[in-house]
Design a protein around this motif. Structure first.
Motif, PDB file in Angstrom:
ATOM      1  N   GLU A  51       6.320  28.642  91.799  1.00 29.99           N
ATOM      2  CA  GLU A  51       7.218  28.900  90.684  1.00 29.99           C
ATOM      3  C   GLU A  51       6.520  29.550  89.492  1.00 29.99           C
ATOM      4  OE1 GLU A  51      10.262  25.180  91.686  1.00 29.99           O
ATOM      5  OE2 GLU A  51       9.015  25.091  89.882  1.00 29.99           O
ATOM      6  N   GLY A  52       5.261  29.943  89.669  1.00 31.09           N
ATOM      7  CA  GLY A  52       4.551  30.672  88.626  1.00 31.09           C
ATOM      8  C   GLY A  52       4.140  29.831  87.443  1.00 31.09           C
ATOM      9  N   ARG A  53       3.720  28.595  87.703  1.00 30.22           N
ATOM     10  CA  ARG A  53       3.377  27.683  86.617  1.00 30.22           C
ATOM     11  C   ARG A  53       1.872  27.647  86.320  1.00 30.22           C
ATOM     12  NH1 ARG A  53       6.452  25.843  82.984  1.00 30.22           N
ATOM     13  NH2 ARG A  53       5.927  23.621  83.163  1.00 30.22           N
ATOM     14  N   LEU A  54       1.089  28.578  86.876  1.00 30.36           N
ATOM     15  CA  LEU A  54      -0.331  28.674  86.535  1.00 30.36           C
ATOM     16  C   LEU A  54      -0.490  29.337  85.172  1.00 30.36           C
ATOM     17  CD1 LEU A  54      -0.793  27.952  89.546  1.00 30.36           C
ATOM     18  CD2 LEU A  54      -2.736  29.533  89.505  1.00 30.36           C
ATOM     19  N   ARG A  55      -1.460  28.835  84.416  1.00 31.51           N
ATOM     20  CA  ARG A  55      -1.741  29.386  83.101  1.00 31.51           C
ATOM     21  C   ARG A  55      -3.247  29.514  82.918  1.00 31.51           C
ATOM     22  NH1 ARG A  55       2.927  29.658  83.712  1.00 31.51           N
ATOM     23  NH2 ARG A  55       4.642  28.958  82.357  1.00 31.51           N
ATOM     24  N   ARG A  56      -3.664  30.462  82.128  1.00 26.55           N
ATOM     25  CA  ARG A  56      -5.075  30.541  81.751  1.00 26.55           C
ATOM     26  C   ARG A  56      -5.338  29.585  80.602  1.00 26.55           C
ATOM     27  NH1 ARG A  56      -8.129  34.014  84.161  1.00 26.55           N
ATOM     28  NH2 ARG A  56      -7.231  35.787  85.297  1.00 26.55           N
ATOM     29  N   GLY A  57      -6.544  29.025  80.574  1.00 32.92           N
ATOM     30  CA  GLY A  57      -6.892  28.121  79.489  1.00 32.92           C
ATOM     31  C   GLY A  57      -7.253  26.744  80.009  1.00 32.92           C
ATOM     32  N   SER A  58      -7.315  25.784  79.085  1.00 31.95           N
ATOM     33  CA  SER A  58      -7.731  24.427  79.417  1.00 31.95           C
ATOM     34  C   SER A  58      -6.552  23.464  79.293  1.00 31.95           C
ATOM     35  CB  SER A  58      -8.844  23.969  78.475  1.00 31.95           C
ATOM     36  OG  SER A  58      -8.351  23.851  77.141  1.00 31.95           O
ATOM     37  N   ARG A  59      -6.745  22.267  79.843  1.00 33.79           N
ATOM     38  CA  ARG A  59      -5.703  21.248  79.719  1.00 33.79           C
ATOM     39  C   ARG A  59      -5.462  20.896  78.258  1.00 33.79           C
ATOM     40  NH1 ARG A  59      -6.544  16.377  83.875  1.00 33.79           N
ATOM     41  NH2 ARG A  59      -8.528  16.184  82.791  1.00 33.79           N
TER      42      ARG A  59
END
Length: 323
Positions: A51-59
């Motif tokens: 569903e395209g829920r990957l993001r760049r960055g940290s938690r």
């Protein structure tokens, strides 16, 4: 041997890496032969990836956007209630099994995702299965983690035994096995964490699978409303929030306590004896010496009541809050 006393759980190998836009129905049907009455457990990780829920960055950078309120914080660890109503470490944001420098958020609507997969399998594979979307969570007072259901479709998510009797004739009052969570935890034993097996099939509980077209209440029905849980804050946070006595913090403390309970707490902690006003709302009146108002206000707040001054000095009227 009946279906309810024997379970078969298998997690097929060979599922490729899932990326945004992948068809999870096609992947599931290619990986396993599904039959009517099966429960297909799908890890939330691949649902989020598809569903395209990957993001760049940290938690840490993504945490604020996924948090409704902080329940407890110890150093870098934050336990929060997230936008799905789930109380989880870091709002369920994960950085495992994803490329370095990226994180994955939970699905926007796990129950909706489960319904879509279930309908697709019935349409393209012909099998009436239940679908569970699973994720890993810790447990209060227990070390380690286990998988739970954050999404479900076509499944009786909890078996209500209230009103039934056991073999000794005792009536069961509050027995409510969360079978969706039990199925998710059992399935994780087959999928593992590093095996690349995001689908698992639980066979043997067809009695929990609803007829085609009936999706049931979903896993969201297992989430207690904010304020209904007995542990709305961590121990340290509960003390601080009671002392601050901010109206926005009331709901997690739950419904107002009975007047007798509040009065007993005031007698024990502050040494004062509140008196009933006789008002319809059960209000109390208390006269307090200088220097005790903050402790009194914190006790009143923690019990779900409000404290308001009267026309007499050092006297307060206590009444249940509207939460």
């Amino acid at each position: 041997m009946s279906a309810a006393t024997r379970l078969e759980i298998f997690a097929p190998d060979g599922v490729p890496e899932v990326v945004a836009g992948d068809d999870l129905v096609a992947l599931a049907l290619a990986a396993a032969e599904l039959a009517d009455g099966d429960v297909l457990v799908v890890t939330s990780k691949i649902v989020s990836k598809a569903e395209g829920r990957l993001r760049r960055g940290s938690r840490e950078e993504a945490l604020a956007g996924e948090t409704v309120r902080v329940v407890a914080r110890r150093g870098e660890t934050a336990i929060v209630r997230n936008r799905l109503g789930l109380t989880m470490a870091a709002a369920g944001i994960d950085n495992s099994n994803v490329p370095l420098g990226q994180i994955v958020l939970l699905p926007e609507d796990p129950d909706g995702s489960a319904r879509t997969i279930r309908e697709g399998i019935h349409e393209h594979g012909g099998a009436n299965v239940a679908v569970v979307v699973s994720d890993t969570a810790g447990r209060a007072w227990r070390e380690g983690q286990t998988d739970v259901a954050i999404g479900a479709a076509g499944l009786v998510v909890a078996e209500d035994f209230a009103g039934r009797t056991d073999a000794h004739g005792n009536e069961l009052a509050v027995t409510l096995p969360a079978v969706a969570d039990e199925l998710a935890g059992a399935a994780e034993l087959a999928t593992g964490k590093l095996g690349g097996r995001p689908f698992s099939v639980v066979r043997g509980r067809a009695d929990l699978v609803l007829p085609a077209g009936e999706h049931g209440p979903g896993a969201a029905s297992l989430v207690r409303p904010d304020g209904a849980d007995l542990f709305g804050y961590g121990a340290r946070e509960a003390v601080l929030r009671a002392l601050r006595a901010h109206d926005d913090d009331r709901r997690p403390f739950g419904a107002p306590a009975p007047a007798t309970e509040l009065a007993a707490a005031i007698r024990e902690i502050v040494g004062l004896a509140p008196s009933h006003t006789g008002a319809a709302d059960g209000a109390l009146v208390v006269t307090y010496p200088r220097g005790t108002s903050r402790a009194l206000r914190a006790l009143v707040f923690a019990h779900g009541w409000t404290m308001n001054a009267t026309d007499h000095p050092h006297e307060a009227r206590l009444r249940p809050a509207d939460v």
